[in-house]
Write a protein that holds these residues in place. Structure first.
Motif, PDB file in Angstrom:
ATOM      1  N   SER A 153      55.532  34.472  27.242  1.00 26.31           N
ATOM      2  CA  SER A 153      56.370  33.596  26.427  1.00 26.31           C
ATOM      3  C   SER A 153      55.663  32.318  25.996  1.00 26.31           C
ATOM      4  CB  SER A 153      57.663  33.270  27.185  1.00 26.31           C
ATOM      5  OG  SER A 153      58.502  32.434  26.411  1.00 26.31           O
ATOM      6  N   PRO A 154      54.930  31.618  26.886  1.00 26.11           N
ATOM      7  CA  PRO A 154      54.196  30.436  26.418  1.00 26.11           C
ATOM      8  C   PRO A 154      52.795  30.750  25.872  1.00 26.11           C
ATOM      9  CG  PRO A 154      54.126  30.528  28.801  1.00 26.11           C
ATOM     10  CD  PRO A 154      54.952  31.702  28.358  1.00 26.11           C
ATOM     11  N   VAL A 155      52.202  31.854  26.336  1.00 26.08           N
ATOM     12  CA  VAL A 155      50.812  32.139  25.964  1.00 26.08           C
ATOM     13  C   VAL A 155      50.707  32.705  24.551  1.00 26.08           C
ATOM     14  CG1 VAL A 155      48.818  33.610  26.472  1.00 26.08           C
ATOM     15  CG2 VAL A 155      49.999  32.424  28.323  1.00 26.08           C
ATOM     16  N   LEU A 156      51.580  33.656  24.192  1.00 30.36           N
ATOM     17  CA  LEU A 156      51.496  34.293  22.871  1.00 30.36           C
ATOM     18  C   LEU A 156      51.639  33.299  21.715  1.00 30.36           C
ATOM     19  CD1 LEU A 156      53.220  37.785  23.006  1.00 30.36           C
ATOM     20  CD2 LEU A 156      50.862  37.244  22.406  1.00 30.36           C
ATOM     21  N   PRO A 157      52.636  32.390  21.739  1.00 32.57           N
ATOM     22  CA  PRO A 157      52.720  31.415  20.642  1.00 32.57           C
ATOM     23  C   PRO A 157      51.464  30.557  20.527  1.00 32.57           C
ATOM     24  CG  PRO A 157      54.779  31.466  21.848  1.00 32.57           C
ATOM     25  CD  PRO A 157      53.800  32.268  22.641  1.00 32.57           C
ATOM     26  N   ALA A 158      50.893  30.167  21.675  1.00 31.72           N
ATOM     27  CA  ALA A 158      49.688  29.332  21.638  1.00 31.72           C
ATOM     28  C   ALA A 158      48.508  30.094  21.036  1.00 31.72           C
ATOM     29  CB  ALA A 158      49.346  28.844  23.045  1.00 31.72           C
ATOM     30  N   LEU A 159      48.335  31.350  21.457  1.00 32.76           N
ATOM     31  CA  LEU A 159      47.216  32.151  20.940  1.00 32.76           C
ATOM     32  C   LEU A 159      47.372  32.446  19.456  1.00 32.76           C
ATOM     33  CD1 LEU A 159      46.705  34.715  23.863  1.00 32.76           C
ATOM     34  CD2 LEU A 159      45.228  32.779  23.260  1.00 32.76           C
ATOM     35  N   THR A 160      48.572  32.834  19.043  1.00 40.00           N
ATOM     36  CA  THR A 160      48.781  33.159  17.633  1.00 40.00           C
ATOM     37  C   THR A 160      48.707  31.912  16.749  1.00 40.00           C
ATOM     38  OG1 THR A 160      51.181  33.074  18.000  1.00 40.00           O
ATOM     39  CG2 THR A 160      50.129  35.243  18.079  1.00 40.00           C
ATOM     40  N   THR A 161      49.137  30.766  17.273  1.00 41.92           N
ATOM     41  CA  THR A 161      49.025  29.524  16.503  1.00 41.92           C
ATOM     42  C   THR A 161      47.562  29.183  16.250  1.00 41.92           C
ATOM     43  OG1 THR A 161      51.118  28.635  17.339  1.00 41.92           O
ATOM     44  CG2 THR A 161      49.528  27.054  16.474  1.00 41.92           C
ATOM     45  N   GLN A 162      46.741  29.333  17.291  1.00 48.99           N
ATOM     46  CA  GLN A 162      45.314  29.061  17.117  1.00 48.99           C
ATOM     47  C   GLN A 162      44.690  30.022  16.106  1.00 48.99           C
ATOM     48  OE1 GLN A 162      43.371  26.416  18.485  1.00 48.99           O
ATOM     49  NE2 GLN A 162      45.524  25.812  18.659  1.00 48.99           N
ATOM     50  N   ALA A 163      45.130  31.286  16.129  1.00 45.53           N
ATOM     51  CA  ALA A 163      44.620  32.249  15.152  1.00 45.53           C
ATOM     52  C   ALA A 163      45.061  31.881  13.742  1.00 45.53           C
ATOM     53  CB  ALA A 163      45.100  33.653  15.501  1.00 45.53           C
ATOM     54  N   LEU A 164      46.261  31.316  13.596  1.00 47.32           N
ATOM     55  CA  LEU A 164      46.778  30.937  12.283  1.00 47.32           C
ATOM     56  C   LEU A 164      46.005  29.785  11.663  1.00 47.32           C
ATOM     57  CD1 LEU A 164      50.612  31.187  13.034  1.00 47.32           C
ATOM     58  CD2 LEU A 164      49.402  32.495  11.274  1.00 47.32           C
ATOM     59  N   VAL A 165      45.601  28.823  12.491  1.00 47.92           N
ATOM     60  CA  VAL A 165      44.941  27.620  11.945  1.00 47.92           C
ATOM     61  C   VAL A 165      43.430  27.666  12.085  1.00 47.92           C
ATOM     62  CG1 VAL A 165      46.988  26.227  12.422  1.00 47.92           C
ATOM     63  CG2 VAL A 165      45.152  26.329  14.116  1.00 47.92           C
ATOM     64  N   SER A 166      42.899  28.713  12.708  1.00 52.29           N
ATOM     65  CA  SER A 166      41.448  28.805  12.902  1.00 52.29           C
ATOM     66  C   SER A 166      40.715  28.779  11.566  1.00 52.29           C
ATOM     67  CB  SER A 166      41.117  30.101  13.642  1.00 52.29           C
ATOM     68  OG  SER A 166      39.722  30.239  13.811  1.00 52.29           O
ATOM     69  N   GLY A 167      39.683  27.973  11.503  1.00 51.81           N
ATOM     70  CA  GLY A 167      38.879  27.875  10.293  1.00 51.81           C
ATOM     71  C   GLY A 167      39.457  26.985   9.220  1.00 51.81           C
ATOM     72  N   THR A 168      40.542  26.267   9.511  1.00 53.75           N
ATOM     73  CA  THR A 168      41.159  25.351   8.546  1.00 53.75           C
ATOM     74  C   THR A 168      41.137  23.928   9.113  1.00 53.75           C
ATOM     75  OG1 THR A 168      43.437  25.421   9.394  1.00 53.75           O
ATOM     76  CG2 THR A 168      42.738  27.226   7.960  1.00 53.75           C
ATOM     77  N   PRO A 169      41.276  22.911   8.268  1.00 53.05           N
ATOM     78  CA  PRO A 169      41.336  21.532   8.761  1.00 53.05           C
ATOM     79  C   PRO A 169      42.502  21.295   9.715  1.00 53.05           C
ATOM     80  CG  PRO A 169      40.930  21.563   6.402  1.00 53.05           C
ATOM     81  CD  PRO A 169      41.253  22.966   6.796  1.00 53.05           C
TER      82      PRO A 169
END
Length: 206
Positions: free
Chosen positions: A147-163
């Motif tokens: 529950s806490p890990v998946l949102p954190a991992l997917t959020t990082q994947a969403l913003v990876s490579g962007t400002p």
């Protein structure tokens, strides 16, 4: 003089109907609707609440910096990360935590339905229910971690490579409530297991 159980067949039917409706509700709104959004048949999830760094720039500055990436960040410490036109990959990442959580909940509900059906014979203390409770406990424990890990991992994947990656640090906050609930359910499953074993031993002596 015999004693009459307070639990009737009507009560059991109502319990099964309630669990069935809950399963249907979670299946439709927790799994089907998000999946339809991911594939583009309905409006998808396009935002995620995130925790921002303490040095976050003012929203206007951040928005200008990532205008080419179709993202906006509204708020300060707890902010909404909004995607103007998320592609398939981003839609999947946005929906993934809720879909997986709903699938785990569906597993728990399905096992509870099976347990409720054993009440038709007036006996819930059967070996299969002990195993079902063990699976429910382990499922709740898995959910407590994901529950806490998946949102954190997917959020990082969403913003990876962007400002935006500089503004949204990796953040995971664990809580103990679900872990405690999981161990209580596992303890209850052990009570069921020992109870059924004791009854089987007792019946063998008769």
């Amino acid at each position: 003089m015999g004693t009459k159980s307070w639990w009737s067949r009507t009560d059991n039917r109502l319990l099964e109907v309630a669990l069935g409706l809950a399963t249907l509700f979670v299946g439709v709104f927790g799994v089907l609707v998000p999946v339809l959004g991911v594939v583009g048949l309905i409006d998808p999830v396009d935002s995620r609440e995130v925790k921002t760094a303490t040095t976050t720039q003012v929203p206007g500055t951040v928005t200008d910096a990532v205008a080419g990436h179709g993202m906006t960040l509204t708020g300060t410490h707890r902010a909404d990360l909004v995607f103007a036109h998320p592609d398939l990959g981003r839609r999947l990442l946005l929906a993934l935590p809720d879909v997986i959580g709903s699938l785990l909940l569906l597993l728990v509900l399905a096992l509870l339905v099976q347990m409720a059906r054993t009440l038709r014979d007036g006996d819930v203390f059967v070996p299969k229910n002990a195993r079902r409770l063990s699976v429910i406990g382990l499922t709740v424990l898995v959910q407590a971690v994901l529950s806490p890990v998946l949102p954190a991992l997917t959020t990082q994947a969403l913003v990876s490579g962007t400002p935006m990656a500089e503004q949204i640090p990796f953040s995971v906050t664990f809580t103990g409530e679900y872990v405690l609930l999981a161990f209580l359910i596992l303890a209850l499953s052990e009570v069921f297991r020992r109870g059924t074993k004791l009854r089987a031993d007792t019946e063998g002596l008769v």
